[in-house]
Write an enzyme that holds these catalytic residues in place. Structure first.
Site, PDB file in Angstrom:
ATOM      1  N   GLN A   1       6.619   7.776   2.071  1.00  0.00           N
ATOM      2  CA  GLN A   1       7.523   7.106   1.140  1.00  0.00           C
ATOM      3  C   GLN A   1       8.981   7.268   1.558  1.00  0.00           C
ATOM      4  O   GLN A   1       9.446   8.380   1.807  1.00  0.00           O
ATOM      5  CB  GLN A   1       7.346   7.670  -0.272  1.00  0.00           C
ATOM      6  CG  GLN A   1       5.962   7.450  -0.863  1.00  0.00           C
ATOM      7  CD  GLN A   1       4.999   8.592  -0.589  1.00  0.00           C
ATOM      8  OE1 GLN A   1       5.179   9.359   0.372  1.00  0.00           O
ATOM      9  NE2 GLN A   1       3.987   8.730  -1.430  1.00  0.00           N
TER      10      GLN A   1
ATOM     11  N   GLN B   1       7.465   1.793   3.969  1.00  0.00           N
ATOM     12  CA  GLN B   1       6.679   2.091   2.772  1.00  0.00           C
ATOM     13  C   GLN B   1       7.608   2.263   1.583  1.00  0.00           C
ATOM     14  O   GLN B   1       8.574   3.013   1.642  1.00  0.00           O
ATOM     15  CB  GLN B   1       5.847   3.362   2.984  1.00  0.00           C
ATOM     16  CG  GLN B   1       4.974   3.723   1.790  1.00  0.00           C
ATOM     17  CD  GLN B   1       3.998   4.858   2.083  1.00  0.00           C
ATOM     18  OE1 GLN B   1       3.771   5.206   3.231  1.00  0.00           O
ATOM     19  NE2 GLN B   1       3.420   5.418   1.033  1.00  0.00           N
ATOM     20  N   ASP B   2       7.307   1.538   0.486  1.00  0.00           N
ATOM     21  CA  ASP B   2       8.042   1.686  -0.778  1.00  0.00           C
ATOM     22  C   ASP B   2       9.504   1.252  -0.660  1.00  0.00           C
ATOM     23  O   ASP B   2      10.409   1.953  -1.121  1.00  0.00           O
ATOM     24  CB  ASP B   2       7.970   3.134  -1.283  1.00  0.00           C
ATOM     25  CG  ASP B   2       6.562   3.567  -1.629  1.00  0.00           C
ATOM     26  OD1 ASP B   2       5.653   2.726  -1.575  1.00  0.00           O
ATOM     27  OD2 ASP B   2       6.365   4.749  -1.949  1.00  0.00           O
TER      28      ASP B   2
ATOM     29  N   ASP C   1       2.955  -1.169   0.225  1.00  0.00           N
ATOM     30  CA  ASP C   1       3.385  -1.189  -1.186  1.00  0.00           C
ATOM     31  C   ASP C   1       4.905  -1.346  -1.284  1.00  0.00           C
ATOM     32  O   ASP C   1       5.561  -0.641  -2.058  1.00  0.00           O
ATOM     33  CB  ASP C   1       2.963   0.101  -1.898  1.00  0.00           C
ATOM     34  CG  ASP C   1       1.477   0.380  -1.765  1.00  0.00           C
ATOM     35  OD1 ASP C   1       0.699  -0.580  -1.617  1.00  0.00           O
ATOM     36  OD2 ASP C   1       1.088   1.571  -1.806  1.00  0.00           O
TER      37      ASP C   1
ATOM     38  N   ARG D   1      -2.247  -4.365  -4.491  1.00  0.00           N
ATOM     39  CA  ARG D   1      -3.382  -3.502  -4.812  1.00  0.00           C
ATOM     40  C   ARG D   1      -3.059  -2.730  -6.089  1.00  0.00           C
ATOM     41  O   ARG D   1      -1.888  -2.553  -6.447  1.00  0.00           O
ATOM     42  CB  ARG D   1      -3.720  -2.555  -3.662  1.00  0.00           C
ATOM     43  CG  ARG D   1      -2.594  -1.619  -3.221  1.00  0.00           C
ATOM     44  CD  ARG D   1      -3.078  -0.693  -2.123  1.00  0.00           C
ATOM     45  NE  ARG D   1      -2.050   0.226  -1.665  1.00  0.00           N
ATOM     46  CZ  ARG D   1      -2.308   1.389  -1.071  1.00  0.00           C
ATOM     47  NH1 ARG D   1      -3.565   1.771  -0.860  1.00  0.00           N
ATOM     48  NH2 ARG D   1      -1.331   2.178  -0.669  1.00  0.00           N
TER      49      ARG D   1
END
Length: 550
Positions: free
Chosen positions: A346, A368-369, A390, A466
């Site tokens: 993250q 990521q993030d 994500d 997701r």
């Protein structure tokens, strides 16, 4: 065994009769506590009101104990009583968290988690108090948004403590936060029932979702999109210049610090950030409301950092290059990035839990993030968002309109391929008015990513989203999806987790990646008669707070 379950097992109800009225009495045997009684008519109404909640026994017990219910309570009296129960329990939770902080000197991880909890529960305190005020003024959508955020904060605190749970006090606090979450959920469910079914509590039912065939009522209008944005005629209060020439400050944070501390203020504080690369971590605290960032354009005004969970030991929230907590935040014409790289887990570029925030013509770069839309109502217009895992996530009610969504190479050896999910929504309760809505966006890969994708498309699988949490809600409307989107469309989180409770919807999308003929069975086509549920006006009430962009 949880405190609530123990309470349930050790409690029983009985009726007693006085000379004048029938009373319903509850004997609480836990820890020798005394019993309490309410009139039978009130108890019957309490049971009716509590039927709308996910935890009716806890609701009945707590409302029977409160002294706030009048002799002939209205539907709003039940809601206010439930809010009072949530707030009283929150105050106890805050005290417990402060005790953890006071006893954690010398333990950096525990101190960090407890400090985050103190801040987060203060935000919850403010939102619950604001909810009570909004009900008095008839602002039911505000009440729903703010109590949805309170649930986010309670879970976020619980989750922070989970990773440092090495004392009895922390364990007890986490158990208490579990029960606090249930009380807050019950209050929110009543508010949702009131909004959807009206004042007659006999018509109230527990919260339903689109998977139950339930769609929120719309307030009118057929326009999905908003024509508003960041006003073009704003004049700066202060100027930031990297080299100090023609500016009031050299860093963005210095300019933010100069903004007034007033969470109730309606005046905008406009910060013009001149072209340049600003290597800093920026925080707009809760007390600084209506702060505006104006840059010289994407790729010209750049705020950059590299904090990440793997290398720096920070949390996902604190890894953000720019983190916003003050309501009414706006930004236009800049790039915010996290350069930590694709292999450090993250690493947030932009994090916001600012209600009524507007971001326009902004670029967010990460892996990521990338964009952490943590809570409350947010509007992203004509923005560019780049990442891989994500990279749009959180538990807010956010609309992304006319945005460019770009998948970037994920790992150090990108030719090997990977599974990438664009969005992940952490909705933990069906009553929360949260979700991620993408309207008129384009979904593609960066130029670098497309070189690897074209050479071996079978090992590169990209999905629209997701389910991070049980009631995840993500929708795509009138978007252009290129062929990088896998035919399944959506990716499971872990086995069959949340597949029966999530809502992943699509409507009117085009492009080779939009073909729904091979989509997973647990995704949905949004019925045309319900598509305006996700308009800017209905989903985030944007017509009431997004200003005209002229």
């Amino acid at each position: 065994m949880s405190d609530f379950l123990l309470f349930s097992l050790l409690s029983f109800c009985f009726f007693c009769t006085s000379s004048s009225t029938t009373r319903h009495c509850v004997q609480n045997l836990q820890q020798g506590a005394h019993g309490f009684c309410v009139s039978s008519s009130n108890y019957s109404n309490i049971r009716l009101a509590c039927k709308s909640t996910r935890f009716p026994w806890l609701c009945e017990t707590s409302l029977s104990q409160t002294s706030l219910l009048p002799a002939n309570p209205t539907s709003l009296d039940f809601i206010r009583s439930a809010l009072s129960v949530s707030y009283d329990n929150l105050k106890t939770g805050q005290s417990m968290v402060k005790s953890i902080l006071e006893s954690s000197e010398g333990n950096l991880n525990r101190t960090t988690a407890a400090t985050a909890c103190v801040d987060i529960l203060y935000y919850s305190d403010y939102r619950i108090r604001s909810t009570n005020d909004s009900l008095t003024r008839g602002k039911i959508k505000d009440a729903r948004a703010w109590m949805s955020a309170a649930l986010v904060y309670h879970y976020t605190c619980w989750n922070a403590l989970k990773y440092v749970n090495d004392t009895k006090l922390i364990d007890e606090t986490m158990a208490f936060l579990d029960e606090l979450t249930r009380h807050t959920s019950n209050a929110l469910s009543m508010i949702v029932a009131y909004d959807n079914y009206g004042k007659d509590i006999s018509t109230w039912v527990p919260p339903k979702t689109e998977r139950d065939g339930f769609y929120e009522k719309v307030s009118g209008g057929t326009e999905l999109r908003s024509k508003g944005g960041v006003p073009s005629n704003m004049k700066p209060d202060v100027t930031v210049s990297k080299d100090g020439s023609g500016g009031d400050y050299k860093t963005v944070q210095e300019a933010v610090n100069a903004a007034p501390d007033n969470p109730e203020s309606t005046r905008r504080f406009v910060i013009y950030i001149k072209e340049g690369v600003y290597e800093e971590t920026v925080r707009v605290p809760f007390e600084k409301r209506n702060v505006v960032f104006l840059g010289d354009g994407m790729g010209k005004t750049i705020i950059t950092g590299s904090l990440n969970v793997k290398m720096h030991g920070v949390s996902t929230i604190t890894s953000a290059t720019v983190g916003i907590s003050g309501d009414g935040f706006m930004a236009r014409g800049l790039t915010i990035r996290n350069t930590a790289g694709p292999d450090v887990h993250q690493a947030v570029a932009f994090r916001s839990d600012s209600d009524h925030s507007v971001l326009e013509n902004c670029e967010f770069i990460g892996n990521q993030d990338t964009v952490f839309a943590l809570s409350l109502r947010q509007f992203y217009n004509k923005c560019r968002i780049q990442g891989n895992v994500d990279f749009v996530f959180g538990n807010s009610a956010s609309v992304f309109q006319d945005c460019e969504i770009l998948v970037a190479p994920r790992q150090l050896n990108p030719e090997k391929g990977a599974n990438n999910a664009i969005a992940a929504l952490g909705r933990t309760d069906p009553a929360q008015s949260t979700g991620l809505v993408f309207q008129n966006c384009s979904i593609d890969g960066t130029n670098e990513y497309m070189r690897f994708y074209r050479s071996n498309p079978k090992v590169h699988r990209n999905y629209l989203g997701r389910p991070w949490k049980e009631f995840s809600r993500i929708v795509y409307i009138n978007c252009v999806m290129e062929d990088i989107i896998h035919p399944d469309g959506w990716m499971p989180w872990d086995g069959d987790f949340a597949l029966k409770t999530l809502f992943f919807g699509e409507f009117g999308n085009t492009g080779p990646g939009s073909d729904r003929s091979k989509r997973v069975a647990w995704s949905s086509e949004i019925p045309s008669q319900h598509v305006h549920t996700y308009s800017v006006q209905n989903f985030i009430q944007g017509d009431q707070w997004i200003p005209s962009s002229s």
